[in-house]
Design an enzyme around this catalytic site. Structure first.
Site, PDB file in Angstrom:
ATOM      1  CG  ASP A  27      10.236 101.335  -2.607  1.00  0.00           C
ATOM      2  OD1 ASP A  27       9.802 100.363  -3.237  1.00  0.00           O
ATOM      3  OD2 ASP A  27      11.418 101.412  -2.231  1.00  0.00           O
ATOM      4  CE  LYS A 139      12.214  98.858  -4.299  1.00  0.00           C
ATOM      5  NZ  LYS A 139      13.086  99.522  -3.321  1.00  0.00           N
ATOM      6  CB  CYS A 172      13.880 103.111  -4.069  1.00  0.00           C
ATOM      7  SG  CYS A 172      14.569 102.532  -2.503  1.00  0.00           S
TER       8      CYS A 172
HETATM    9  N1  TIU Z   1      12.230 103.832  -1.321  1.00  0.00           N
HETATM   10  C1  TIU Z   1      13.343 104.454  -0.951  1.00  0.00           C
HETATM   11  O1  TIU Z   1      13.773 105.391  -1.591  1.00  0.00           O
HETATM   12  N2  TIU Z   1      13.990 103.987   0.178  1.00  0.00           N
HETATM   13  C2  TIU Z   1      14.810 104.725   0.947  1.00  0.00           C
HETATM   14  O2  TIU Z   1      15.498 104.220   1.812  1.00  0.00           O
HETATM   15  N3  TIU Z   1      14.806 106.035   0.669  1.00  0.00           N
HETATM   16  C3  TIU Z   1      15.588 106.970   1.260  1.00  0.00           C
HETATM   17  O3  TIU Z   1      15.577 108.091   0.786  1.00  0.00           O
HETATM   18  N4  TIU Z   1      16.315 106.637   2.286  1.00  0.00           N
END
Ligand code: TIU
Length: 230
Positions: A27, A139, A172
């Site tokens: 991500d 995802k 994530c």
């Molecule tokens: N990629 C990921 O960690 N998505 C999130 O929503 N992270 C947060 O810390 N909210």
């Protein structure tokens, strides 16, 4: 190069078969890293996630040079939001008097609709753009394995071990390591190539991974890994 490489790690050295190891880059999207994105709107501090781009690029380039499989993930929804876990939609909705989340998933932000596939903010930052040969997993949730094809892609490539990087450590990154561990993958998180919105959360998240002889896996520093891959 030897078929098994070993690096210093916690709770003990991590040995991985290079042909059966993939780098997972979680991500590294503009929505989590850039000003005006979903993460900042949620209240995330961007310093650490932005600083993690350079060490993640070093890791990515080292793994590419070593001929390893690379898998990138992106969190996001289809434009109708039909694939969005209801919990994500419900809990971000402002409770009466809650001014914290002014914009929610699917709303229009400075980089397009927040966390919606195809939007500029949903894509990976320029520095870490996938090569055409690399796997990209879209995802709908936090974990990389729920409602995605990642297990099939990893199995099809004979992958047994994962080096894990990306953002955010507390969300994530951790969820994906836990999901992978339950499916039998040996995971090693790379300290300098992951970051989150809260340094105490990062420390706790990494500590939990390797606690008790590797509850969910291993944690290693970037430099020893770069040394064995070069
Ligand atoms: N990629 C990921 O960690 N998505 C999130 O929503 N992270 C947060 O810390 N909210």
């Amino acid at each position: 190069k030897q078929s098994f490489l070993t690096i210093e790690a916690k709770p003990y050295p991590f040995a991985f078969p290079i042909k059966h190891t993939a780098l997972l880059v979680i991500d590294m999207q503009r929505d989590f890293i850039c000003a005006g994105g979903f993460g900042e709107i949620q209240g995330g501090h961007l310093e650490a996630v932005q600083a993690s781009i350079a060490p993640t690029k070093q890791l990515l380039e080292a793994c590419r040079s070593a001929g390893m499989q690379i898998v990138h993930t992106r969190e996001g929804q289809v434009p109708s939001l039909a694939d969005c876990p209801s919990s994500k939609l419900i809990r971000q909705a402002a409770a009466p008097g809650n001014k914290q989340h002014l914009k929610v998933i699917g709303d229009k932000g400075e980089m397009g609709r927040l966390l919606v596939r195809g939007e500029y903010g949903h894509d990976i930052v320029d520095e870490l753009q996938p090569l055409p040969s690399e796997v990209v997993i879209d995802k709908p949730g936090k974990g990389s394995f729920w409602n995605t094809k990642i297990l099939h892609k990893l199995k099809a490539r004979g992958i047994t071990h994962l080096l894990v990087s990306g953002v955010t450590t507390e969300c994530c990154f951790s969820t994906s390591i836990r999901e992978a561990n339950d499916r039998g993958f040996e995971c090693c998180g790379i300290v300098q190539s992951t970051a989150g919105y809260n340094s105490a959360f990062k420390t706790a998240s990494l500590d939990m991974i390797y606690w008790s002889q590797g509850l969910f896996g291993f944690v290693a520093d970037l430099q020893p890994l770069l040394d064995v891959l070069s």
